[in-house]
Motif scaffolding. Structure first.
Motif, mmCIF file in Angstrom:
data_model
loop_
_atom_site.group_PDB
_atom_site.id
_atom_site.type_symbol
_atom_site.label_atom_id
_atom_site.label_comp_id
_atom_site.label_asym_id
_atom_site.label_seq_id
_atom_site.Cartn_x
_atom_site.Cartn_y
_atom_site.Cartn_z
ATOM 1 N N THR A 112 6.825 -8.327 -0.362
ATOM 2 C CA THR A 112 6.509 -7.329 -1.331
ATOM 3 C C THR A 112 5.365 -6.701 -1.592
ATOM 4 O O THR A 112 4.552 -7.088 -1.413
ATOM 5 N N SER B 245 13.012 -6.695 -8.496
ATOM 6 C CA SER B 245 12.881 -8.460 -7.647
ATOM 7 C C SER B 245 12.454 -8.836 -8.827
ATOM 8 O O SER B 245 12.237 -10.215 -7.925
ATOM 9 N N ASN B 246 12.775 -9.245 -10.338
ATOM 10 C CA ASN B 246 12.241 -9.652 -11.013
ATOM 11 C C ASN B 246 10.665 -9.929 -11.173
ATOM 12 O O ASN B 246 10.270 -11.126 -11.308
ATOM 13 N N ALA C 34 8.945 -10.178 -8.167
ATOM 14 C CA ALA C 34 8.677 -10.835 -6.987
ATOM 15 C C ALA C 34 6.900 -10.789 -6.472
ATOM 16 O O ALA C 34 6.712 -10.160 -6.271
ATOM 17 N N CYS D 32 8.686 -16.439 -5.496
ATOM 18 C CA CYS D 32 8.641 -17.285 -6.595
ATOM 19 C C CYS D 32 9.462 -15.389 -8.107
ATOM 20 O O CYS D 32 8.825 -14.775 -7.052
ATOM 21 N N GLU D 33 9.296 -15.655 -8.767
ATOM 22 C CA GLU D 33 9.786 -14.262 -9.505
ATOM 23 C C GLU D 33 8.744 -14.681 -10.506
ATOM 24 O O GLU D 33 9.428 -15.632 -11.291
ATOM 25 N N GLN D 34 8.106 -12.857 -11.174
ATOM 26 C CA GLN D 34 7.606 -13.912 -11.596
ATOM 27 C C GLN D 34 8.146 -13.281 -13.329
ATOM 28 O O GLN D 34 7.417 -13.870 -13.961
ATOM 29 N N ALA E 182 11.019 -15.861 -15.609
ATOM 30 C CA ALA E 182 10.484 -16.218 -14.792
ATOM 31 C C ALA E 182 10.784 -17.878 -13.267
ATOM 32 O O ALA E 182 11.642 -18.699 -14.389
ATOM 33 N N SER F 241 13.479 -18.827 -6.537
ATOM 34 C CA SER F 241 15.032 -19.021 -6.868
ATOM 35 C C SER F 241 14.826 -18.801 -5.427
ATOM 36 O O SER F 241 13.958 -19.133 -4.086
ATOM 37 N N THR G 282 19.368 -19.931 -8.413
ATOM 38 C CA THR G 282 18.065 -20.217 -8.873
ATOM 39 C C THR G 282 17.649 -21.987 -8.200
ATOM 40 O O THR G 282 18.897 -22.320 -8.299
ATOM 41 N N ASP H 117 13.859 -23.131 -13.154
ATOM 42 C CA ASP H 117 13.394 -21.887 -13.620
ATOM 43 C C ASP H 117 12.442 -22.511 -15.067
ATOM 44 O O ASP H 117 12.631 -22.032 -16.032
#
Length: 327
Positions: A52, A88-89, A91, A105-107, A114, A117, A128, A131
């Motif tokens: 990332t 990437s939300n 990531a 890991c989507e923060q 968050a 995923s 998911t 969450d």
């Protein structure tokens, strides 16, 4: 300070045993100049490195990237670089599960929660994993590992709030265990200021977790706050006997990996530091600005080190342990 041959990159050997890890012809050349910050994952069947990018202001800035590698022997060459997902939300850390899927890991952001995923690398379809915990949203999931029993363990500091892209926390800065088979998510550790990287020992009897509490916001460093690694004995679904493993300086320990001999590798502000299983510092591979790293290559004996503006590759006489490594 000893001087490494090859490209002149320095390393520091604190004990003679470190030279055996580096080997007689140690090299640490730059693989590619690129935006690379977190979540490095080597996928053996693709001979590719996923990672990332550096977080910057705005909710859509972080991308998941894929670097196709060339050559079967070290040093590898970069063949192509592509964007896998952006936005990437936010990531951050990533790993592989036992089916070779990318666990992310989507923060999250102020508008998108968050989550942890999972991405199918062939179709790039996302789903998911988890969450929430007891109906409460996570803070900013930071790093993740998948144990051999397929349970997902991850850290959740509140960096999103501190960095301004998340609302105030609903829960503490915890470490979690999620069981996909039952859907159960449990807090396994609550004694951290900023839980960050985590990694299991080769036999999965010990879980190592870094605490980057000394870094409260970008550019800050509070020497009296945690910048250390803690170790826990793993008893089934629970962690026991939490203890100090090592204090890291300069800066904070972020990424953490182990080799098959149980030695612990962690990033600092200036290098990758290598410790014995007992917590004694063996030596350092200098890499200014390193944020994270991973083992990879066909023999899992190459360190891919991310330094925000470049990726180094370092061949060592050790093989990394990655409990989620897919073939």
């Amino acid at each position: 300070m000893a001087q490494a041959p090859g490209d002149g990159t320095p390393f520091v050997a604190h004990r003679d045993k470190f030279h055996k890890i580096l080997g007689p012809d140690f090299q640490r050349p730059v693989l590619i100049e690129t935006n690379a910050h977190e979540g490095p994952v080597y996928v053996a069947r693709e001979h590719a490195l996923y990672f990332t990018t550096v977080p910057e202001p705005g909710p859509s800035n972080i991308a998941i990237m894929r670097l196709q590698l060339g050559g079967e022997r070290f040093p590898f060459t970069p063949l192509s670089l592509e964007t896998v997902r952006q936005p990437s939300n936010m990531a951050n850390g990533m790993t592989l599960d036992r089916k070779g899927r990318l666990v992310i890991c989507e923060q999250g952001t102020r508008t998108e929660p968050a989550r942890i995923s999972r991405m199918d690398l062939k179709t790039r379809a996302l789903e998911t994993v988890v969450d929430q915990w007891r109906g409460l949203h996570f803070n900013s999931p930071n790093d993740v590992v998948v144990k051999s029993d397929k349970t997902v363990w991850f850290t959740d500091p509140n960096y999103g709030e501190i960095q301004g892209f998340k609302p105030p926390p609903e829960i503490g800065a915890f470490v979690y265990r999620h069981d996909p088979a039952t859907g159960e998510t449990a807090v396994v550790a609550d004694s951290f200021n900023k839980p960050n990287g985590l990694a299991f020992s080769p036999d999965e009897s010990v879980l190592y977790i870094t605490d980057t509490g000394a870094n409260q916001a970008p550019g800050t460093y509070f020497v009296d706050l945690p910048h250390h690694i803690r170790a826990f004995d793993v008893h089934g679904q629970h962690l026991r006997n939490g203890r100090l493993f090592a204090v890291v300086s300069p800066g904070c320990p972020d990424g953490i990996k182990l080799d098959t001999k149980g030695r612990v590798y962690t990033s600092s502000a200036s290098d990758v530091q290598v410790f014995t299983p007992q917590g004694d510092l063996l030596g350092e591979i200098m890499a200014p600005g390193v944020a994270n790293f991973t083992f990879g290559g066909p023999k899992n004996d190459v360190l891919f080190i991310l330094g925000d503006t470049k990726i180094w590759q370092a061949k060592v006489e050790a093989k990394g342990v990655d409990t989620a490594r897919a073939s």
